[in-house]
Design a protein around this motif. Structure first.
Motif, short mmCIF file in Angstrom:
data_model
loop_
_atom_site.label_atom_id
_atom_site.label_comp_id
_atom_site.label_asym_id
_atom_site.label_seq_id
_atom_site.Cartn_x
_atom_site.Cartn_y
_atom_site.Cartn_z
N ASP A 1 0.85 -1.19 0.00
CA ASP A 1 0.00 0.00 0.00
C ASP A 1 0.88 1.24 0.00
O ASP A 1 1.63 1.46 0.96
N PRO A 2 0.84 2.07 -1.06
CA PRO A 2 1.70 3.26 -1.09
C PRO A 2 1.39 4.26 0.00
O PRO A 2 2.24 5.06 0.39
N ASP A 3 0.15 4.23 0.52
CA ASP A 3 -0.20 5.15 1.59
C ASP A 3 0.49 4.83 2.90
O ASP A 3 0.48 5.65 3.82
N LEU A 4 1.08 3.63 2.99
CA LEU A 4 1.77 3.25 4.23
C LEU A 4 2.88 4.24 4.56
O LEU A 4 3.06 4.63 5.72
N PHE A 5 3.62 4.66 3.55
CA PHE A 5 4.78 5.51 3.80
C PHE A 5 4.38 6.94 4.17
O PHE A 5 5.08 7.60 4.93
N SER A 6 3.23 7.36 3.67
CA SER A 6 2.72 8.66 4.11
C SER A 6 2.32 8.60 5.58
O SER A 6 2.59 9.52 6.35
N ALA A 7 1.71 7.48 5.98
CA ALA A 7 1.32 7.31 7.37
C ALA A 7 2.55 7.22 8.27
O ALA A 7 2.56 7.77 9.38
N LEU A 8 3.60 6.57 7.81
CA LEU A 8 4.83 6.48 8.59
C LEU A 8 5.48 7.85 8.74
O LEU A 8 5.97 8.20 9.82
N ALA A 9 5.47 8.62 7.66
CA ALA A 9 6.06 9.96 7.73
C ALA A 9 5.30 10.83 8.71
O ALA A 9 5.90 11.61 9.46
N THR A 10 3.97 10.71 8.72
CA THR A 10 3.17 11.49 9.66
C THR A 10 3.42 11.06 11.10
O THR A 10 3.56 11.91 11.99
N GLN A 11 3.50 9.75 11.32
CA GLN A 11 3.71 9.22 12.67
C GLN A 11 5.05 9.67 13.24
O GLN A 11 5.18 9.95 14.44
N THR A 12 6.06 9.74 12.39
CA THR A 12 7.42 10.00 12.87
C THR A 12 7.91 11.41 12.59
O THR A 12 9.10 11.68 12.75
N GLU A 13 7.02 12.29 12.17
CA GLU A 13 7.48 13.63 11.84
C GLU A 13 8.09 14.29 13.07
O GLU A 13 7.64 14.07 14.21
N PRO A 14 9.11 15.09 12.88
CA PRO A 14 9.79 15.70 14.03
C PRO A 14 8.93 16.76 14.70
O PRO A 14 7.95 17.25 14.14
N GLU A 15 9.34 17.10 15.90
CA GLU A 15 8.71 18.19 16.63
C GLU A 15 9.50 19.47 16.34
O GLU A 15 10.73 19.47 16.41
N TYR A 16 8.79 20.51 16.02
CA TYR A 16 9.45 21.77 15.67
C TYR A 16 9.34 22.74 16.84
O TYR A 16 8.26 22.98 17.38
N ARG A 17 10.48 23.27 17.22
CA ARG A 17 10.52 24.23 18.30
C ARG A 17 11.32 25.46 17.87
O ARG A 17 12.21 25.37 17.02
N THR A 18 10.97 26.57 18.49
CA THR A 18 11.70 27.81 18.21
C THR A 18 12.68 28.06 19.35
O THR A 18 12.33 27.93 20.52
N ARG A 19 13.89 28.41 18.96
CA ARG A 19 14.94 28.70 19.93
C ARG A 19 15.47 30.10 19.65
O ARG A 19 15.88 30.40 18.53
N HIS A 20 15.45 30.96 20.67
CA HIS A 20 15.85 32.34 20.47
C HIS A 20 17.30 32.57 20.87
O HIS A 20 17.82 31.91 21.76
N TYR A 21 17.91 33.50 20.19
CA TYR A 21 19.26 33.92 20.55
C TYR A 21 19.27 35.43 20.71
O TYR A 21 18.42 36.14 20.15
N PHE A 22 20.22 35.91 21.51
CA PHE A 22 20.22 37.31 21.90
C PHE A 22 21.02 38.19 20.94
O PHE A 22 20.48 39.14 20.37
N TRP A 23 22.29 37.88 20.76
CA TRP A 23 23.13 38.75 19.94
C TRP A 23 22.91 38.50 18.46
O TRP A 23 22.67 37.35 18.05
N PRO A 24 22.98 39.49 17.59
CA PRO A 24 22.76 39.32 16.14
C PRO A 24 23.83 38.45 15.51
O PRO A 24 24.99 38.44 15.95
N ARG A 25 23.43 37.68 14.48
CA ARG A 25 24.34 36.82 13.73
C ARG A 25 24.55 37.39 12.33
O ARG A 25 24.04 38.45 12.01
N GLY A 26 25.31 36.65 11.52
CA GLY A 26 25.73 37.19 10.22
C GLY A 26 24.60 37.62 9.31
O GLY A 26 24.77 38.53 8.49
N HIS A 27 23.42 36.96 9.40
CA HIS A 27 22.31 37.31 8.51
C HIS A 27 21.39 38.35 9.12
O HIS A 27 20.39 38.73 8.50
N ASP A 28 21.68 38.77 10.34
CA ASP A 28 20.83 39.75 11.02
C ASP A 28 21.38 41.16 10.82
O ASP A 28 22.57 41.35 10.58
N TRP A 29 20.47 42.13 10.96
CA TRP A 29 20.91 43.53 10.96
C TRP A 29 21.72 43.77 12.23
O TRP A 29 21.39 43.25 13.29
#
Length: 379
Positions: free
Chosen positions: A96-124
């Protein structure tokens, strides 16, 4: 008198290096890629095929093993043979080709935001604005030492299930059916023959006989008896390019490979119990409800020294990959906290300096007026 050749100029040296790299790239494209993570893929002579992606799901209940495999291929091959060794006689069907979509959904990573204080090379102010049916398949031709135990057509696949007592006989059978195996593959098959394993030989062909075989193929579902959880990898040592393995394992408990078998240390990207009660993932899992997702790289395929055997991990510790998104700490959408901090610090310093000046002025002693000197009167 012999004259030494003039040294290459910088431009000539750069052109020579570019031509050498181009020649190496062309040579690699001309060579057929006949090994992938699980089995061996062989195009017809003069054609080439490359496995761009391979993903497998394995379920094991202690007695029976199931492997559902999906391949994505490219190249100019119109007919390809794929051979996979299995420890016992296998039943083969379309997955079943839908199996791999279900696996991807089950194991998708958790996304979190991490803040930093001082500006980096791409920041103003440093940068930025701040703001994937076989037709006309040849009849099976028997060869000495090879027993065809089953033959069927599944969608675009012509599937033959074989037993063989000698790898040369297996190679002869496949050659009689239109394919020529690389010489090294005969030797690579010897350990499986010695252990009495069988083979699943599959002919892959596009439905349009004039088209080349490419894109994401229909998944294949193999089922066979096995008293241990094994994922065949030995044939991958014949690959010319680095191999990447994505493996989903369904069992009673969290599972782990017994060894790295010549690759990098296998990494767990997900571990946890399945909560779904319906759909392709729940159907494959059955009563084996613990899912372990593994990934591994084989930078030097020739170093692969066996098949993956998986065992129960010491504990059913759940795990999910966390992907961090780094963002500059701001107040509102645009104002960096570091800038406010510097401005605030500057303001504090300015106020402090003003207070110090004022205090110094208040402490300064008030000098009395100079005395008035009255000149003496004369006479």
């Amino acid at each position: 008198m012999t004259t030494a050749p003039a040294p290459l100029t910088t431009r000539a040296r750069a052109i020579l290096i570019a031509l050498t790299l181009l020649a190496l790239q062309v040579a690699s494209l001309a060579a057929p890629a006949y090994a992938c993570g699980c089995g061996a893929m062989v195009p017809r002579e003069g054609q080439r095929i490359a496995v761009n992606e391979e993903t497998s799901a394995v379920r094991w209940d202690g007695r029976t093993e199931q492997i559902v495999m999906r391949l994505s291929v490219s190249g100019d091959g119109r007919d390809v043979a794929w051979v996979m060794p299995v420890p016992h006689r296998a039943n083969v069907e379309l997955g079943d080709p839908d199996l791999f979509s279900a696996l991807a959904t089950q194991t998708e990573p958790e996304y979190r935001t991490r803040h930093y204080f001082w500006p980096r090379g791409h920041d103003w102010p440093f940068g930025g604005s701040g703001d994937g049916a076989s037709a006309g398949a040849p009849a099976a031709t028997p060869s000495a030492g090879v027993n065809v135990v089953g033959r069927e057509h599944l969608g675009p696949f012509d599937v033959a299930r074989l037993t063989a007592t000698d790898p040369d006989d297996l190679a002869d059978w496949l050659a009689d059916n239109g394919f020529r195996l690389p010489d090294r593959l005969d030797k690579a098959l010897r350990p499986y023959v010695d252990r009495g394993w069988e083979y699943v030989a599959i002919r892959l062909s596009p439905e349009n006989r004039e088209a080349t075989l490419g894109g994401r193929l229909d998944p294949l579902h193999l089922t066979f008896a096995s008293d241990r959880l094994v994922y065949p990898m030995r044939l991958s040592r014949l690959a010319r390019n680095a191999q990447h393995l994505n493996l989903y394992v369904l069992a009673d408990h969290r599972m782990e490979p017994r060894s790295a078998i010549g690759g990098t240390r296998p990494a767990v990207t997900y571990a946890g119990r399945i909560t779904e009660t319906a759909g392709p993932l729940a159907e494959l899992a059955g009563s084996e409800r613990y899912l372990t997702a593994l990934t591994q790289d084989f930078w030097t395929p020739s170093a692969i020294d066996g098949d993956h055997e998986l065992r129960r991990a010491p504990a059913d510790t759940p795990y999910r990959t966390v992907v961090y998104s780094d963002e500059l700490l701001t107040v509102g959408p645009d104002v960096p906290v570091w800038l406010l901090t510097l401005l605030g610090a500057a303001a504090v310093l300015a106020v402090g300096a003003a207070l110090l000046v004022l205090r110094a002025r208040r402490r300064r002693p008030v000098l009395p007026p100079p005395p008035v000197i009255v000149p003496p009167r004369l006479g």
